[in-house]
Structure formats: structure tokens, C-alpha cells
Design a protein around this motif. Sequence first.
Motif, PDB file in Angstrom:
ATOM      1  N   GLN A  25       4.730   1.762   1.654  1.00 26.25           N
ATOM      2  CA  GLN A  25       5.881   2.230   0.875  1.00 26.25           C
ATOM      3  C   GLN A  25       6.697   3.277   1.613  1.00 26.25           C
ATOM      4  O   GLN A  25       7.867   3.490   1.289  1.00 26.25           O
ATOM      5  N   VAL A  26       6.102   3.959   2.583  1.00 22.88           N
ATOM      6  CA  VAL A  26       6.844   4.955   3.360  1.00 22.88           C
ATOM      7  C   VAL A  26       7.180   4.435   4.753  1.00 22.88           C
ATOM      8  O   VAL A  26       7.536   5.203   5.650  1.00 22.88           O
ATOM      9  N   GLY A  27       7.051   3.109   4.943  1.00 22.13           N
ATOM     10  CA  GLY A  27       7.453   2.501   6.198  1.00 22.13           C
ATOM     11  C   GLY A  27       6.388   2.440   7.273  1.00 22.13           C
ATOM     12  O   GLY A  27       6.704   2.164   8.443  1.00 22.13           O
ATOM     13  N   LEU A  28       5.135   2.688   6.904  1.00 27.03           N
ATOM     14  CA  LEU A  28       4.045   2.617   7.875  1.00 27.03           C
ATOM     15  C   LEU A  28       3.308   1.285   7.758  1.00 27.03           C
ATOM     16  O   LEU A  28       3.322   0.660   6.694  1.00 27.03           O
ATOM     17  N   PRO A  29       2.640   0.855   8.828  1.00 24.55           N
ATOM     18  CA  PRO A  29       1.800  -0.349   8.711  1.00 24.55           C
ATOM     19  C   PRO A  29       0.572  -0.022   7.860  1.00 24.55           C
ATOM     20  O   PRO A  29       0.261   1.154   7.644  1.00 24.55           O
TER      21      PRO A  29
ATOM     22  N   THR B 165       0.843  -1.181   0.000  1.00 28.31           N
ATOM     23  CA  THR B 165       0.000   0.000   0.000  1.00 28.31           C
ATOM     24  C   THR B 165       0.887   1.243   0.000  1.00 28.31           C
ATOM     25  O   THR B 165       2.098   1.164   0.234  1.00 28.31           O
ATOM     26  N   VAL B 166       0.274   2.393  -0.245  1.00 32.49           N
ATOM     27  CA  VAL B 166       1.022   3.648  -0.227  1.00 32.49           C
ATOM     28  C   VAL B 166       1.667   3.856   1.135  1.00 32.49           C
ATOM     29  O   VAL B 166       2.824   4.284   1.238  1.00 32.49           O
ATOM     30  N   GLU B 167       0.929   3.544   2.191  1.00 37.28           N
ATOM     31  CA  GLU B 167       1.468   3.718   3.545  1.00 37.28           C
ATOM     32  C   GLU B 167       2.658   2.798   3.796  1.00 37.28           C
ATOM     33  O   GLU B 167       3.654   3.213   4.401  1.00 37.28           O
TER      34      GLU B 167
END
Length: 256
Positions: A43-47, A39-41
Motif C-alpha cells: 500500500q505504500v509502494g513497497l514489494p 499487504t501494508v507494504e
Amino acid sequence: MIYTTTLLSRGSLIGSLINKVRPLAAASISNSPVQQSKTVEEQVGLPPRPKKPLTPYFRYMREMRPKLIAANPNISTVEAVRQLSKSWVVVDAKLKDRLQDEYRKDKETYIAQRAKYDATVTDEQRAEIRQIKQDLVDAKERRQLRKRVKELGRPKKPASAFLRFVASERINTPQTGQQTYRDWHQKATAKWTRLSDAEKAVYLQESRKELDQYKKAISIWEEKMIRLGHIDVVRHGNLIEPPEPKPRKSNVGKEK
């Protein structure tokens, strides 16, 4: 003054319903693990972001669809959606109330989880998410434009001299069973670099001849597109009044 055409959406209510039901159908068809893209999230290191709960209608679809398929194994997805949509209108009030209560409880849980999740997202991560989403929108628009250009019959740009050589090599010295395409292509590239200027000239002349023909054809085609109002498919450099650059959308404060 330059006018542009408006692209009309072909979406429909039934189509949107089918798109939402398909994941449920896929889950019921196969129990094997499926590798999904991040998911987009993520991809930035978020769950993964908490998912919104299904509305009462889609809860009904999820509950009743297996029963409908069991009774009608050959029913199509479209027909299943149509039948369930009709039955939802006259469904028992007690069942609707139960589904509504389940939805209300799950929604309260979702709101709490989402607030907790949003509190962990930094400003830098929000900016990255906005950029990734914008990049996805831009990529989608480029795909749609390529499809539109193809449908309008834009002349194809001829292959370069090198690509002509590679195409001839595929016939003259095809890839063997022991070779990967990458290995074969590397050998073809190395062979091209060893060709003399006279040998390359054969391919260059063919390429230049077709390029001249292409330039004439694309010019005629773009003039036609301008007359028909399809300004969006014409190269900006060929317009008397190039359109203003499209402003980037600001998504500040719009993440949900």
C-alpha cells in the motif's frame, strides 16, 4: 470512580493452529488464481515483505496433511489438526532432524533477505506503515465494539424521515429489472426533494416520535450498562467521569 470490564480473549492453541493450516488447505483445494488484498507494504509502494519460513512443526503439517486427507477424505480440518498434532509428538527423530535442518537453512536466507529489504524502506514509508497498522487496529476495535453493543442489546436508532420515505418507495415503486439500484435510488432521492413540506411532514412526525422513544430507551439502557460495569459501550458525553482518551501506540523500531 469508574471501572471498565476486561474483554477476555477466546483464542486457543487448536484455534491458532487451524488458522495457520487453513491457507495450506485452501492451496491444496483449488489451483485457480485468487485475488488477494494488498499487504501494508504494498500500500505504500513497497514489494511484499519476505515471509518467515515455516517452523518444523508446520512443515510436517504441510507434508503430512495431503496424505492424511487422501486416506480420510471426509476428515474435518479440526480433526486433521488434532491427529497431526498427536503424531508430531511421536514422529521419527530423523524426520524431525530433516525438517529442522530445512527450517534452519530457510531462516538464514530469510534473515539475509529481510535485512536487505529493511534497508530499502525510507523513514516516510515506515511512518506510513505505522499509521496504516494503527488504522487497522482502530478499525478492528470499532468492529468489536459494534458487535459487543449489539450483544448487549443496545436500542437501535430509528430511521430518518428520508430513509422512511425510501423504504416506502421500495414498496410503492420497486426497482425494475432494467434499473440498477443506484439509478433507482437517485430517482427516489429526486422525488423526495420534490415533495411538499406537508408531504414530508408525515415522515418527519413518525421519525421524531420514534426518536423521542429511542432517547428514553437509550438513556435507560446506558444507566443499566453503567451499573453492570460496561462503561466502554456508553457514550462518553453521558458519563460523569469520561475515560481518558486512549493513547496511540508507538511502533517506532518495531517493524519486523
